[in-house]
Write an enzyme that holds these catalytic residues in place. Structure first.
Site, PDB file in Angstrom:
ATOM      1  N   GLN A   1       2.225 -14.998 -50.454  1.00  0.00           N
ATOM      2  CA  GLN A   1       1.946 -16.438 -50.373  1.00  0.00           C
ATOM      3  C   GLN A   1       0.487 -16.701 -50.739  1.00  0.00           C
ATOM      4  O   GLN A   1       0.058 -17.839 -50.798  1.00  0.00           O
ATOM      5  CB  GLN A   1       2.199 -16.932 -48.948  1.00  0.00           C
ATOM      6  CG  GLN A   1       3.636 -16.759 -48.516  1.00  0.00           C
ATOM      7  CD  GLN A   1       3.780 -16.918 -47.010  1.00  0.00           C
ATOM      8  OE1 GLN A   1       3.873 -18.009 -46.494  1.00  0.00           O
ATOM      9  NE2 GLN A   1       3.784 -15.806 -46.295  1.00  0.00           N
TER      10      GLN A   1
ATOM     11  N   HIS B   1       3.209 -18.986 -54.196  1.00  0.00           N
ATOM     12  CA  HIS B   1       2.458 -20.244 -54.069  1.00  0.00           C
ATOM     13  C   HIS B   1       1.436 -20.432 -55.190  1.00  0.00           C
ATOM     14  O   HIS B   1       0.539 -21.246 -55.082  1.00  0.00           O
ATOM     15  CB  HIS B   1       1.793 -20.332 -52.688  1.00  0.00           C
ATOM     16  CG  HIS B   1       2.793 -20.495 -51.584  1.00  0.00           C
ATOM     17  ND1 HIS B   1       2.512 -20.231 -50.258  1.00  0.00           N
ATOM     18  CD2 HIS B   1       4.095 -20.883 -51.603  1.00  0.00           C
ATOM     19  CE1 HIS B   1       3.601 -20.463 -49.529  1.00  0.00           C
ATOM     20  NE2 HIS B   1       4.562 -20.841 -50.316  1.00  0.00           N
TER      21      HIS B   1
ATOM     22  N   CYS C   1      -1.869 -28.807 -66.518  1.00  0.00           N
ATOM     23  CA  CYS C   1      -2.042 -30.196 -66.941  1.00  0.00           C
ATOM     24  C   CYS C   1      -0.907 -31.055 -66.397  1.00  0.00           C
ATOM     25  O   CYS C   1       0.270 -30.713 -66.540  1.00  0.00           O
ATOM     26  CB  CYS C   1      -2.076 -30.269 -68.466  1.00  0.00           C
ATOM     27  SG  CYS C   1      -2.178 -31.954 -69.080  1.00  0.00           S
TER      28      CYS C   1
ATOM     29  N   CYS D   1       0.890 -32.513 -69.998  1.00  0.00           N
ATOM     30  CA  CYS D   1       1.678 -31.674 -70.921  1.00  0.00           C
ATOM     31  C   CYS D   1       2.118 -30.348 -70.278  1.00  0.00           C
ATOM     32  O   CYS D   1       2.766 -29.538 -70.920  1.00  0.00           O
ATOM     33  CB  CYS D   1       0.893 -31.413 -72.206  1.00  0.00           C
ATOM     34  SG  CYS D   1      -0.456 -30.235 -72.020  1.00  0.00           S
TER      35      CYS D   1
ATOM     36  N   GLU E   1      -1.415 -12.019 -33.840  1.00  0.00           N
ATOM     37  CA  GLU E   1      -0.744 -12.708 -32.718  1.00  0.00           C
ATOM     38  C   GLU E   1       0.744 -12.871 -33.008  1.00  0.00           C
ATOM     39  O   GLU E   1       1.169 -12.790 -34.161  1.00  0.00           O
ATOM     40  CB  GLU E   1      -1.405 -14.058 -32.446  1.00  0.00           C
ATOM     41  CG  GLU E   1      -1.365 -14.988 -33.629  1.00  0.00           C
ATOM     42  CD  GLU E   1      -2.121 -16.298 -33.401  1.00  0.00           C
ATOM     43  OE1 GLU E   1      -3.146 -16.275 -32.694  1.00  0.00           O
ATOM     44  OE2 GLU E   1      -1.672 -17.309 -33.947  1.00  0.00           O
TER      45      GLU E   1
HETATM   46  P1  NAD Z   1      -1.523 -19.109 -42.167  1.00  0.00           P
HETATM   47  O1  NAD Z   1      -2.953 -19.502 -42.386  1.00  0.00           O
HETATM   48  O2  NAD Z   1      -0.560 -20.146 -41.786  1.00  0.00           O
HETATM   49  O3  NAD Z   1      -1.449 -17.986 -41.053  1.00  0.00           O
HETATM   50  C1  NAD Z   1      -2.230 -16.832 -41.097  1.00  0.00           C
HETATM   51  C2  NAD Z   1      -1.618 -15.806 -40.163  1.00  0.00           C
HETATM   52  O4  NAD Z   1      -2.357 -14.615 -40.279  1.00  0.00           O
HETATM   53  C3  NAD Z   1      -1.648 -16.200 -38.681  1.00  0.00           C
HETATM   54  O5  NAD Z   1      -0.367 -15.962 -38.121  1.00  0.00           O
HETATM   55  C4  NAD Z   1      -2.698 -15.272 -38.071  1.00  0.00           C
HETATM   56  O6  NAD Z   1      -2.387 -14.907 -36.747  1.00  0.00           O
HETATM   57  C5  NAD Z   1      -2.619 -14.072 -38.997  1.00  0.00           C
HETATM   58  N1  NAD Z   1      -3.842 -13.286 -39.138  1.00  0.00           N
HETATM   59  C6  NAD Z   1      -5.135 -13.712 -39.160  1.00  0.00           C
HETATM   60  N2  NAD Z   1      -5.967 -12.701 -39.356  1.00  0.00           N
HETATM   61  C7  NAD Z   1      -5.208 -11.569 -39.457  1.00  0.00           C
HETATM   62  C8  NAD Z   1      -5.503 -10.201 -39.695  1.00  0.00           C
HETATM   63  N3  NAD Z   1      -6.755  -9.766 -39.861  1.00  0.00           N
HETATM   64  N4  NAD Z   1      -4.465  -9.329 -39.752  1.00  0.00           N
HETATM   65  C9  NAD Z   1      -3.177  -9.753 -39.580  1.00  0.00           C
HETATM   66  N5  NAD Z   1      -2.854 -11.031 -39.361  1.00  0.00           N
HETATM   67  C10 NAD Z   1      -3.850 -11.932 -39.311  1.00  0.00           C
HETATM   68  O7  NAD Z   1      -1.078 -18.347 -43.465  1.00  0.00           O
HETATM   69  P2  NAD Z   1       0.289 -18.334 -44.274  1.00  0.00           P
HETATM   70  O8  NAD Z   1       1.401 -18.040 -43.330  1.00  0.00           O
HETATM   71  O9  NAD Z   1       0.066 -17.456 -45.412  1.00  0.00           O
HETATM   72  O10 NAD Z   1       0.494 -19.843 -44.791  1.00  0.00           O
HETATM   73  C11 NAD Z   1      -0.544 -20.648 -45.245  1.00  0.00           C
HETATM   74  C12 NAD Z   1      -0.477 -21.101 -46.700  1.00  0.00           C
HETATM   75  O11 NAD Z   1      -1.827 -21.162 -47.116  1.00  0.00           O
HETATM   76  C13 NAD Z   1       0.148 -20.160 -47.668  1.00  0.00           C
HETATM   77  O12 NAD Z   1       1.050 -20.900 -48.360  1.00  0.00           O
HETATM   78  C14 NAD Z   1      -0.951 -19.696 -48.648  1.00  0.00           C
HETATM   79  O13 NAD Z   1      -0.578 -20.004 -49.962  1.00  0.00           O
HETATM   80  C15 NAD Z   1      -2.125 -20.543 -48.332  1.00  0.00           C
HETATM   81  N6  NAD Z   1      -3.397 -19.795 -48.146  1.00  0.00           N
HETATM   82  C16 NAD Z   1      -3.728 -18.750 -48.960  1.00  0.00           C
HETATM   83  C17 NAD Z   1      -4.905 -18.059 -48.765  1.00  0.00           C
HETATM   84  C18 NAD Z   1      -5.232 -16.904 -49.680  1.00  0.00           C
HETATM   85  O14 NAD Z   1      -4.786 -16.871 -50.804  1.00  0.00           O
HETATM   86  N7  NAD Z   1      -5.996 -15.913 -49.204  1.00  0.00           N
HETATM   87  C19 NAD Z   1      -5.765 -18.423 -47.736  1.00  0.00           C
HETATM   88  C20 NAD Z   1      -5.419 -19.505 -46.925  1.00  0.00           C
HETATM   89  C21 NAD Z   1      -4.213 -20.181 -47.144  1.00  0.00           C
HETATM   90 ZN    ZN Z   2      -2.375 -31.329 -71.374  1.00  0.00          ZN
END
Ligand code: NAD
Ligand code: ZN
Length: 241
Positions: free
Chosen positions: A102, A120, A128, A131, A216
């Site tokens: 994700q 994601h 764009c 287009c 968690e």
């Molecule tokens: P989320 O932010 O909803 O949840 C993060 C999860 O990671 C939590 O359950 C938390 O307890 C856990 N966590 C935090 N630190 C940790 C660690 N060191 N080790 C293990 N677990 C840990 O994230 P999500 O479920 O991926 O959903 C959020 C959306 O946000 C996604 O769709 C994603 O595309 C996007 N997102 C991406 C990034 C990235 O690309 N790095 C960063 C932030 C959000």
């Molecule tokens: Zn364009």
């Protein structure tokens, strides 16, 4: 981390044929990239849910673009962590392997994974609105929204925002792998963002062994066969040994 749980996971992996990893923002937390649901998830008092939507972009494109600039600047400085490299090792060990991420940060590719889908999207691409041309935008000036080079239309980040659909092919590949794997490792995902959150349930329904790795408990830990509580950057390397 309890020793007997870790031993159980290693034993299960020894007998596994098809491993799927589902990764979320928590995996990249130890690379210094903030997750959405956490104390450091706020930017200028906005919640990500208020910014990562098409509606927010329509109403205030400059604000949303500025937030993406800020996120890109953090990601540009980040390096893959031991959790990412453990997933590369898993890809090497299993002939049948698939990573569903994700994360939009591109760190899996940089770590060396090849068999993956970014459901994601990718923060280093723009698309764009007019287009639909997709461009890789490492080089463009991110401070203001640049026009599309083909048609002059407005660009948006090529990511999937809240309320938007995952591209059909990515979703199909993800569901197929979840339904056909015999082990799924879910790591660093809160289990609230759909449809990604349903994938562990698909795996479970098809009798896969589900392992959840998170600092968690989440809805996924409740259905997981084993919940390994702790940091991805410590637990994943311990799993691959
Ligand atoms: P989320 O932010 O909803 O949840 C993060 C999860 O990671 C939590 O359950 C938390 O307890 C856990 N966590 C935090 N630190 C940790 C660690 N060191 N080790 C293990 N677990 C840990 O994230 P999500 O479920 O991926 O959903 C959020 C959306 O946000 C996604 O769709 C994603 O595309 C996007 N997102 C991406 C990034 C990235 O690309 N790095 C960063 C932030 C959000
Ligand atoms: Zn364009």
């Amino acid at each position: 981390m309890e020793r007997d749980k870790l031993e159980k996971v290693r034993e299960v992996l020894k007998g596994a044929k098809y491993l799927v990893v589902l990764a979320g923002a928590g995996l990249s937390q130890e690379s210094g990239i903030p997750t959405f649901r956490g104390a450091d998830g706020l930017w200028k008092q906005f919640r990500p849910e208020e910014l990562a939507t098409f509606d927010a972009f329509r109403k205030n494109p400059d604000l949303v673009w500025e937030w993406y600039c800020w996120r890109r600047s953090i990601i540009a400085r980040a390096e893959p962590n031991p959790g990412h490299y453990a997933i590369v090792e898993m890809e090497k060990r299993f002939e049948q392997f698939f990573l569903i991420t994700q994360n939009v940060d591109g760190l899996h590719r940089r770590a060396g994974n090849k068999k993956f889908v970014e459901i994601h999207g990718c923060i280093w691409e723009s698309r764009c609105l007019n287009c639909h041309n997709v461009i890789e935008d490492h080089e463009i000036d991110h401070r203001k929204i640049p026009p599309c080079r083909k048609c002059g239309g407005r660009l948006r980040p090529n990511v999937v925002w809240f309320g938007e659909a995952i591209p059909d092919m990515s979703l199909r590949k993800s569901i197929y792998s979840a339904q056909n794997c015999d082990v799924m490792i879910v790591v660093g995902t809160s289990g609230y963002v759909q449809p990604a959150a349903s994938l562990p349930f698909h795996a479970k329904q098809n009798n896969a062994f589900v392992i959840d790795v998170n600092v968690e408990a989440t809805p996924v830990s409740e259905i997981a066969d084993v919940f390994l509580q702790g940091k991805a950057g410590e637990i994943l390397p311990a799993i691959v040994g």
